[in-house]
Motif scaffolding. Structure first.
Motif: not given
Ligand code: ACO
Length: 172
Positions: A130-148
């Motif tokens: 399940q998606i627990a959170d969205t981490e803004i700009g998590y990746y080096a190129d600025g893309e967001n990550a879902y924390k699952m």
């Protein structure tokens, strides 16, 4: 069909190669070694004709909580030539089993790019993360990550020996 097995120390270079082919998130060899030396039972590969064609690299939480045991999937990938054969699904299930049996884990988490349709399909639909959170700009190129996150069930033997009184009571 490629077999799944626990990773050996001699697989680490091929796991690193597979990662380099498949993902922009790459790691120094020492990071693979650190995983292997710390939690070798959580690392799995799938191989065909002696070549690693997929891997799962996992670890325990760096700052462990006394009560809750958390594991983390650092990286998962399968070579393009071997996709849609169910290999990633199997690798993840082997890793989950090892987390429950050898580390008595309560849950497992991971990060995934919000645009990674294939991985999201695997984690959400197949493996019930399940998606627990969205981490803004998590990746080096600025893309967001879902924390699952996914709950696990402890299935290992208790680490603490039972109290002598409890043993005595059980024997009576
Ligand atoms: N599109 C949509 N859903 C997909 C796709 C796709 N291209 N590929 C897999 N899935 C989903 C489906 O639900 C599939 O079930 P189904 O075949 O019954 O429909 C399910 O995932 C299981 O598929 P597998 O065959 O087990 O997956 P595969 O072995 O192909 O590997 C993976 C999936 C690991 C995401 C692969 O595409 C890959 O290596 N991609 C590049 C690396 C990557 O993105 N890794 C994950 C990054 S996140 C992290 O490492 C924590």
């Amino acid at each position: 069909m490629p077999a799944i097995r626990r990773a050996k120390i001699t697989d680490l270079h091929e796991m690193q190669n597979c990662n380099l082919w498949c993902l922009p998130e790459n790691y120094h060899f020492n990071y693979y070694l650190y995983h292997y030396l710390s939690w070798s039972e959580l690392l799995h590969v799938t191989e065909e004709n002696g070549q690693v064609v997929g891997y799962v690299l996992a670890k325990m939480d760096d700052e462990p909580d006394v009560e809750v045991q958390e594991a983390h999937i650092t990286s998962l990938s399968v070579l393009r030539t071997h996709r849609r054969l169910g290999l990633a699904n199997k690798l993840m299930n082997y890793a989950h089993d090892a987390m429950e049996l050898t580390q008595e884990c309560d849950n497992v988490s991971l990060h995934v790019r919000v645009s990674n349709r294939a991985a999201l399909g695997l984690y959400k639909d197949k493996l019930k993360y399940q998606i627990a959170d969205t981490e803004i700009g998590y990746y080096a190129d600025g893309e967001n990550a879902y924390k699952m996150r996914k709950d696990l069930v402890r299935r290992g033997f208790p680490k603490k020996a039972p109290e002598p009184a409890a043993v005595k009571r059980d024997l009576m």
